[in-house]
Design a protein around this motif. Sequence first.
Motif, PDB file in Angstrom:
ATOM      1  N   ARG A 179       0.914  -1.082  -0.055  1.00  0.00           N
ATOM      2  CA  ARG A 179      -0.076   0.189   0.071  1.00  0.00           C
ATOM      3  C   ARG A 179       0.585   1.168   0.053  1.00  0.00           C
ATOM      4  NH1 ARG A 179      -5.352  -1.252   0.821  1.00  0.00           N
ATOM      5  NH2 ARG A 179      -5.777  -3.314   1.739  1.00  0.00           N
ATOM      6  N   ALA A 180       1.837   1.187   0.619  1.00  0.00           N
ATOM      7  CA  ALA A 180       2.825   2.415   0.718  1.00  0.00           C
ATOM      8  C   ALA A 180       3.503   2.546  -0.475  1.00  0.00           C
ATOM      9  CB  ALA A 180       3.898   2.154   1.790  1.00  0.00           C
ATOM     10  N   PHE A 181       3.796   1.554  -1.354  1.00  0.00           N
ATOM     11  CA  PHE A 181       4.358   1.569  -2.645  1.00  0.00           C
ATOM     12  C   PHE A 181       3.522   2.132  -3.633  1.00  0.00           C
ATOM     13  CE2 PHE A 181       5.101  -0.657  -6.661  1.00  0.00           C
ATOM     14  CZ  PHE A 181       6.058   0.024  -7.251  1.00  0.00           C
ATOM     15  N   ALA A 182       2.107   1.578  -3.376  1.00  0.00           N
ATOM     16  CA  ALA A 182       1.042   2.463  -4.447  1.00  0.00           C
ATOM     17  C   ALA A 182       1.192   4.041  -4.195  1.00  0.00           C
ATOM     18  CB  ALA A 182      -0.267   1.508  -4.160  1.00  0.00           C
ATOM     19  N   LEU A 183       1.212   4.406  -3.064  1.00  0.00           N
ATOM     20  CA  LEU A 183       1.645   5.745  -2.971  1.00  0.00           C
ATOM     21  C   LEU A 183       2.597   6.484  -3.454  1.00  0.00           C
ATOM     22  CD1 LEU A 183       0.118   5.990   0.792  1.00  0.00           C
ATOM     23  CD2 LEU A 183      -1.255   6.576  -0.920  1.00  0.00           C
ATOM     24  N   ILE A 184       3.675   5.866  -3.338  1.00  0.00           N
ATOM     25  CA  ILE A 184       4.823   6.412  -4.032  1.00  0.00           C
ATOM     26  C   ILE A 184       4.998   6.513  -5.671  1.00  0.00           C
ATOM     27  CG2 ILE A 184       6.565   4.413  -4.052  1.00  0.00           C
ATOM     28  CD1 ILE A 184       7.120   7.979  -2.692  1.00  0.00           C
ATOM     29  N   LEU A 185       4.046   5.402  -5.869  1.00  0.00           N
ATOM     30  CA  LEU A 185       4.053   5.140  -7.415  1.00  0.00           C
ATOM     31  C   LEU A 185       3.350   6.348  -8.117  1.00  0.00           C
ATOM     32  CD1 LEU A 185       4.939   2.870  -9.447  1.00  0.00           C
ATOM     33  CD2 LEU A 185       2.667   1.992  -9.299  1.00  0.00           C
ATOM     34  N   GLN A 186       2.422   7.029  -7.416  1.00  0.00           N
ATOM     35  CA  GLN A 186       1.812   8.158  -8.025  1.00  0.00           C
ATOM     36  C   GLN A 186       2.870   9.239  -8.388  1.00  0.00           C
ATOM     37  OE1 GLN A 186      -1.050   9.273  -5.170  1.00  0.00           O
ATOM     38  NE2 GLN A 186      -1.945   7.214  -4.984  1.00  0.00           N
ATOM     39  N   SER A 187       4.085   9.335  -7.731  1.00  0.00           N
ATOM     40  CA  SER A 187       4.836  10.341  -8.310  1.00  0.00           C
ATOM     41  C   SER A 187       6.217   9.871  -8.751  1.00  0.00           C
ATOM     42  CB  SER A 187       5.398  11.141  -7.115  1.00  0.00           C
ATOM     43  OG  SER A 187       5.895  10.182  -5.924  1.00  0.00           O
ATOM     44  N   HIS A 188       6.182   8.624  -8.648  1.00  0.00           N
ATOM     45  CA  HIS A 188       7.401   8.092  -9.416  1.00  0.00           C
ATOM     46  C   HIS A 188       6.975   6.481 -10.167  1.00  0.00           C
ATOM     47  CE1 HIS A 188       9.601  10.061  -6.483  1.00  0.00           C
ATOM     48  NE2 HIS A 188      10.727  10.034  -6.946  1.00  0.00           N
ATOM     49  N   SER A 189       6.385   6.963 -11.516  1.00  0.00           N
ATOM     50  CA  SER A 189       5.582   6.121 -11.971  1.00  0.00           C
ATOM     51  C   SER A 189       6.386   4.781 -12.722  1.00  0.00           C
ATOM     52  CB  SER A 189       4.842   6.694 -13.312  1.00  0.00           C
ATOM     53  OG  SER A 189       5.894   7.345 -14.070  1.00  0.00           O
ATOM     54  N   ASP A 190       7.768   5.036 -12.772  1.00  0.00           N
ATOM     55  CA  ASP A 190       8.722   3.715 -13.193  1.00  0.00           C
ATOM     56  C   ASP A 190       9.084   3.097 -12.273  1.00  0.00           C
ATOM     57  OD1 ASP A 190      10.128   5.877 -12.329  1.00  0.00           O
ATOM     58  OD2 ASP A 190      11.700   5.385 -13.802  1.00  0.00           O
ATOM     59  N   ALA A 191       8.559   3.414 -10.830  1.00  0.00           N
ATOM     60  CA  ALA A 191       9.368   2.672  -9.777  1.00  0.00           C
ATOM     61  C   ALA A 191       8.760   1.117  -9.588  1.00  0.00           C
ATOM     62  CB  ALA A 191       8.832   3.270  -8.460  1.00  0.00           C
ATOM     63  N   LYS A 192       9.681   0.428  -9.059  1.00  0.00           N
ATOM     64  CA  LYS A 192       9.446  -1.110  -9.258  1.00  0.00           C
ATOM     65  C   LYS A 192       9.498  -1.778  -7.817  1.00  0.00           C
ATOM     66  CE  LYS A 192      13.564  -3.106 -10.659  1.00  0.00           C
ATOM     67  NZ  LYS A 192      14.338  -3.949 -11.640  1.00  0.00           N
ATOM     68  N   LEU A 193       8.625  -2.678  -7.349  1.00  0.00           N
ATOM     69  CA  LEU A 193       8.649  -3.227  -5.974  1.00  0.00           C
ATOM     70  C   LEU A 193       9.177  -4.685  -6.277  1.00  0.00           C
ATOM     71  CD1 LEU A 193       8.306  -3.478  -2.754  1.00  0.00           C
ATOM     72  CD2 LEU A 193       5.859  -3.538  -3.244  1.00  0.00           C
ATOM     73  N   THR A 194      10.184  -5.296  -5.648  1.00  0.00           N
ATOM     74  CA  THR A 194      10.216  -6.802  -6.006  1.00  0.00           C
ATOM     75  C   THR A 194      10.193  -7.237  -4.531  1.00  0.00           C
ATOM     76  OG1 THR A 194      12.047  -6.212  -7.393  1.00  0.00           O
ATOM     77  CG2 THR A 194      11.989  -8.453  -6.304  1.00  0.00           C
ATOM     78  N   ILE A 195       9.419  -8.507  -4.381  1.00  0.00           N
ATOM     79  CA  ILE A 195       9.037  -9.034  -3.167  1.00  0.00           C
ATOM     80  C   ILE A 195       9.632 -10.461  -3.055  1.00  0.00           C
ATOM     81  CG2 ILE A 195       6.994  -9.823  -1.645  1.00  0.00           C
ATOM     82  CD1 ILE A 195       5.282  -7.570  -2.636  1.00  0.00           C
ATOM     83  N   ALA A 196      10.414 -10.721  -2.277  1.00  0.00           N
ATOM     84  CA  ALA A 196      11.094 -12.062  -2.368  1.00  0.00           C
ATOM     85  C   ALA A 196      10.717 -12.898  -0.927  1.00  0.00           C
ATOM     86  CB  ALA A 196      12.911 -11.845  -2.201  1.00  0.00           C
ATOM     87  N   GLY A 197      10.055 -13.869  -1.278  1.00  0.00           N
ATOM     88  CA  GLY A 197       9.516 -14.850  -0.049  1.00  0.00           C
ATOM     89  C   GLY A 197       8.269 -15.523  -0.160  1.00  0.00           C
ATOM     90  N   GLU A 198       8.070 -16.506   0.385  1.00  0.00           N
ATOM     91  CA  GLU A 198       7.026 -17.268   0.399  1.00  0.00           C
ATOM     92  C   GLU A 198       6.325 -17.506   1.420  1.00  0.00           C
ATOM     93  OE1 GLU A 198       8.482 -21.320  -0.744  1.00  0.00           O
ATOM     94  OE2 GLU A 198       8.758 -20.734  -2.845  1.00  0.00           O
ATOM     95  N   GLY A 199       5.052 -18.032   1.285  1.00  0.00           N
ATOM     96  CA  GLY A 199       4.222 -18.177   2.607  1.00  0.00           C
ATOM     97  C   GLY A 199       2.575 -18.008   2.515  1.00  0.00           C
TER      98      GLY A 199
END
Length: 366
Positions: A203-223
Motif C-alpha cells: 500500500r505504501a508503494f502504491a502511494l509512491i508510485l503516483q509520483s514515481h511512475s517507473d518505480a518497481k517493487l520486488t517481493i522475495a519470499g513465500e508463505g
Amino acid sequence: MSADFSSIKVALVGPKAPPAGGMANQTAQLKQLLESSGAYVYFIEVNPDYKPAFIGKLPGIRALFRLPQYCLSLFRGYSKVDVVHLMANSGWSWHLFAAPAIWIAKLRSKPILVNYRGGHAFDFFSRSWPLVSASLKQSAGVIVPSVYLQQVFSQFKQASTIVANTLDTELFKPTKKQVNSTQLHIIVTRNLEAIYDVATAIRAFALILQSHSDAKLTIAGEGPELAQLQQLVTELQLDTAVNFVGRLNRNDMAALYQSADIMLNTSLVDNSPNSLIEAMASGVAIISSNVGGIPLLVKHEYDALLTAPKQPELIFQQLKRLLNNPELKQQLITNGLASSSRFHWSNVSKVLLEQYQRAITGKGIN
C-alpha cells in the motif's frame, strides 16, 4: 581474523533448509563458519526427512513420529563432541525439539548452550515459563542474538549473553549501482506471513508510485499470504510494477539487495531480523516498523528510518523523505555499513569461542 576453534568439537542442533528461514539460514551459516575456523561440527537436524515420506502429510502425527528418531540422533551424536550448541525457538518447537535436546545432554553429561531466537519469546514465556525454566536450569547457559531478547530473559530473572547473528560478508556487501539506472527499486525480503504485514509495504508503494511512475517493487519470499497479496496488487492496479519472485537462494538474495535502493520492513512482531542486517551490509537504505527488537538493532535517523506498524501513509512519508533528501539516504547507508560490522564473524567468533570454553570447563557463561 576469526577466533581459532580447532580444539572444539561441537554438536550443532538446529533446522536444515528447506524450509528456509532465518534460523535455518543462520544454522547453515554458523556450521560453515565454525568449520572454516577449525571446529569439528556434528550437525543434528531437528527436521530430518520423514521416513516413510507419506508421514510428512499427516499434521500432528508427523511431529510425534519424528521425535524418537530425533532423540536417538541426539543420544548418539552427543558422544562425539565436547559441547552442544542448540538453536531454540518458541512454542511447540521448544517442547518438541529444544527441551529433549537439553535433557538428553543432561543424561549424557554434555554441556549445552541454548541459543534462543524466538520472536514471540515474551508471550511464550508468560504461558510456559515453569516448563521452560526447568529445562534451562539443566543447561550451561543461554545465549541470544539481540539486546531485545536479553531484556526479555531478564524479565524472567534468567541471565543470558549476547552472541550476535553472523553475516556472510562474502555475499552481502555493497556494490556500485548502475550509473545510468534511474528507476527506483524498492524491495521486501520477508516471508509472506501475517506477522510481516507485507500488505502495508504494498500500500505504501502504491502511494509512491503516483509520483514515481517507473518505480518497481520486488517481493522475495513465500508463505500463506501469497494469494491474498497478489489479489491486493491487482486491486491496486500494480501488476506491472510489483514482482513476486518467491524464495531466493542466498546468492540471488545478495544480488537483489545490491540492485535495490530502499528496503521496506513492515513486520508486526520481530526480534533481530537478518534481513535488516543484510540490507545494511549491502548498502541499502532501510525503512522499517519499530516493533520488538528492531529499535535495538537499528536507530531511527542514524542507520534506518522507523515508523509505527500498520501505517502505509507513514511509510510513504519516509519514502518521500529519502527521495527528496539524497544526503539523508547516503547517511543511512554509510552508518548502516558501519553498524553491520557488529555481525562480522571476526567479531562474533571471539565471543562465541569464549562461551564454548566456559561451558566446557564448567564455569558457565552467565
